[in-house]
Design a protein around this motif. Structure first.
Motif, PDB file in Angstrom:
ATOM      1  N   VAL A   1     -62.340  -7.203  60.280  1.00 24.49           N
ATOM      2  CA  VAL A   1     -62.032  -5.825  60.661  1.00 24.49           C
ATOM      3  C   VAL A   1     -63.348  -5.117  60.984  1.00 24.49           C
ATOM      4  O   VAL A   1     -64.194  -4.936  60.109  1.00 24.49           O
TER       5      VAL A   1
ATOM      6  N   VAL B   1     -64.181   0.596  59.365  1.00 22.09           N
ATOM      7  CA  VAL B   1     -63.210   0.985  58.328  1.00 22.09           C
ATOM      8  C   VAL B   1     -63.132   2.507  58.272  1.00 22.09           C
ATOM      9  O   VAL B   1     -63.241   3.119  57.218  1.00 22.09           O
TER      10      VAL B   1
ATOM     11  N   GLY C   1     -59.445   1.510  61.052  1.00 24.60           N
ATOM     12  CA  GLY C   1     -59.619   0.422  60.095  1.00 24.60           C
ATOM     13  C   GLY C   1     -58.986   0.691  58.748  1.00 24.60           C
ATOM     14  O   GLY C   1     -58.600  -0.242  58.039  1.00 24.60           O
TER      15      GLY C   1
ATOM     16  N   ALA D   1     -56.651  -2.137  57.214  1.00 21.01           N
ATOM     17  CA  ALA D   1     -57.065  -2.849  56.010  1.00 21.01           C
ATOM     18  C   ALA D   1     -56.054  -2.687  54.879  1.00 21.01           C
ATOM     19  O   ALA D   1     -55.758  -3.641  54.151  1.00 21.01           O
TER      20      ALA D   1
ATOM     21  N   ALA E   1     -54.100  -5.925  53.399  1.00 22.79           N
ATOM     22  CA  ALA E   1     -54.281  -6.260  51.986  1.00 22.79           C
ATOM     23  C   ALA E   1     -52.944  -6.238  51.259  1.00 22.79           C
ATOM     24  O   ALA E   1     -52.632  -7.129  50.459  1.00 22.79           O
TER      25      ALA E   1
ATOM     26  N   LEU F   1     -60.312 -10.620  53.799  1.00 20.71           N
ATOM     27  CA  LEU F   1     -60.653  -9.554  54.737  1.00 20.71           C
ATOM     28  C   LEU F   1     -62.160  -9.377  54.737  1.00 20.71           C
ATOM     29  O   LEU F   1     -62.768  -9.205  53.674  1.00 20.71           O
TER      30      LEU F   1
ATOM     31  N   LEU G   1     -64.889  -6.808  56.124  1.00 16.00           N
ATOM     32  CA  LEU G   1     -64.984  -5.439  56.631  1.00 16.00           C
ATOM     33  C   LEU G   1     -66.410  -5.163  57.078  1.00 16.00           C
ATOM     34  O   LEU G   1     -67.367  -5.406  56.338  1.00 16.00           O
TER      35      LEU G   1
ATOM     36  N   ALA H   1     -64.176   1.073  50.702  1.00 16.28           N
ATOM     37  CA  ALA H   1     -62.985   0.329  51.127  1.00 16.28           C
ATOM     38  C   ALA H   1     -62.694  -0.829  50.181  1.00 16.28           C
ATOM     39  O   ALA H   1     -61.531  -1.062  49.811  1.00 16.28           O
ATOM     40  N   ARG H   2     -63.726  -1.551  49.784  1.00 16.01           N
ATOM     41  CA  ARG H   2     -63.516  -2.683  48.880  1.00 16.01           C
ATOM     42  C   ARG H   2     -62.911  -2.217  47.552  1.00 16.01           C
ATOM     43  O   ARG H   2     -61.973  -2.841  47.041  1.00 16.01           O
TER      44      ARG H   2
ATOM     45  N   LEU I   1     -59.182  -1.376  48.196  1.00 11.48           N
ATOM     46  CA  LEU I   1     -58.343  -2.540  48.506  1.00 11.48           C
ATOM     47  C   LEU I   1     -58.166  -3.445  47.299  1.00 11.48           C
ATOM     48  O   LEU I   1     -57.083  -3.995  47.084  1.00 11.48           O
TER      49      LEU I   1
ATOM     50  N   VAL J   1     -62.215  -9.594  49.440  1.00 10.98           N
ATOM     51  CA  VAL J   1     -62.760  -8.596  50.359  1.00 10.98           C
ATOM     52  C   VAL J   1     -64.264  -8.816  50.488  1.00 10.98           C
ATOM     53  O   VAL J   1     -65.018  -8.639  49.527  1.00 10.98           O
TER      54      VAL J   1
END
Length: 248
Positions: free
Chosen positions: A33, A36, A40, A44, A48, A55, A57, A87-88, A91, A100
């Protein structure tokens, strides 16, 4: 799959197009991806949630207050953090089974090509044409399907470019370098739900490609006028003079 996985993914396992075999495909799938942010984020989150196994990112930016209007992966506590780290965290809270990987930088050259080569599908949610052109070249070189999306003001677009097909168009067949608009969301604005609508279509197209089901947006460009709530479709043809996809 264990009992917890069967419960987590039960609603999509019930679908005859997916079933247990399809869910196993998703658990073993790898998606790259790019970006983000507004696009994104829903991409995402949905990938997920669906159980895509890995994934990766990529985003060089940090979370800013102005992002929170539309970039739903991030929250106020993440302001100042790298977007990929924010993001991590989100997710892994949603689905800790998903691996991730993050790259808090721009991928270019051999690094970009290597990341594309390791993915089954590449999703472009970037906000600039330089990145889009570079990602397209890497996807053509490595034979990876590209799910491309863009949104600005109250208008969005999404398409799939799959160079695995000998007659398939690439992003450069549609947009030529030097002819693109330089407008950005920071200059002209964007309505928040539009990003969710386009990003959700990107996520759906990604899952279909991974599962090998349905009819993808290959060689079709969907255009959304959110103010009038009208979708239009434009057929994309491979450009026989394209300097990118005709070299491979």
């Amino acid at each position: 799959m264990n009992d917890q996985q069967l419960l987590r993914y039960s609603r999509q396992i019930l679908l005859p197009q997916i079933d247990l075999a399809g869910q196993r495909k998703l658990l073993n799938a790898r998606v790259l991806v790019i970006g983000v942010g507004g696009l994104g984020s829903p991409v995402a989150l949905y990938l997920a949630g669906a159980g895509v196994g890995q994934l990766t990112l990529v985003d060089p930016d940090q979370v800013e207050l102005s992002n929170l209007q539309r970039q739903i992966l991030h929250d106020s506590e993440a302001i100042g953090l790298p977007k990929v780290e924010s993001a991590r965290r989100r997710l892994q809270g949603l689905n800790p089974e998903v691996e991730v990987r993050v790259v808090a930088d721009r991928l270019e050259g051999e690094d970009l090509e290597a990341a594309v080569a390791q993915a089954d599908v590449v999703v472009d949610g970037s906000d600039n044409f330089a990145t889009r052109f570079a990602v397209n070249i890497a996807c053509v070189q490595r034979g990876r399907p590209l799910v491309s999306g863009a949104a600005i003001r109250m208008e969005g677009q999404v398409a799939v470019f799959d160079s695995r097909r000998p007659d398939g168009a690439c992003y450069h067949c549609l947009f030529r370098e030097g002819e693109e608009s330089e407008e950005t969301c920071s200059q002209t604005g964007v309505i928040a739900p539009l990003l969710g609508m386009i990003g959700s279509v990107q996520a759906m197209e990604t899952l279909k490609l991974l599962l090998g089901i349905g009819q993808s947006l290959q060689d079709r460009l969907l255009l959304l006028d959110a103010l009038e709530m009208r979708w239009r479709e434009i057929r994309i043809r491979r450009d026989p003079q394209c300097p990118i996809c005709n070299d491979f």
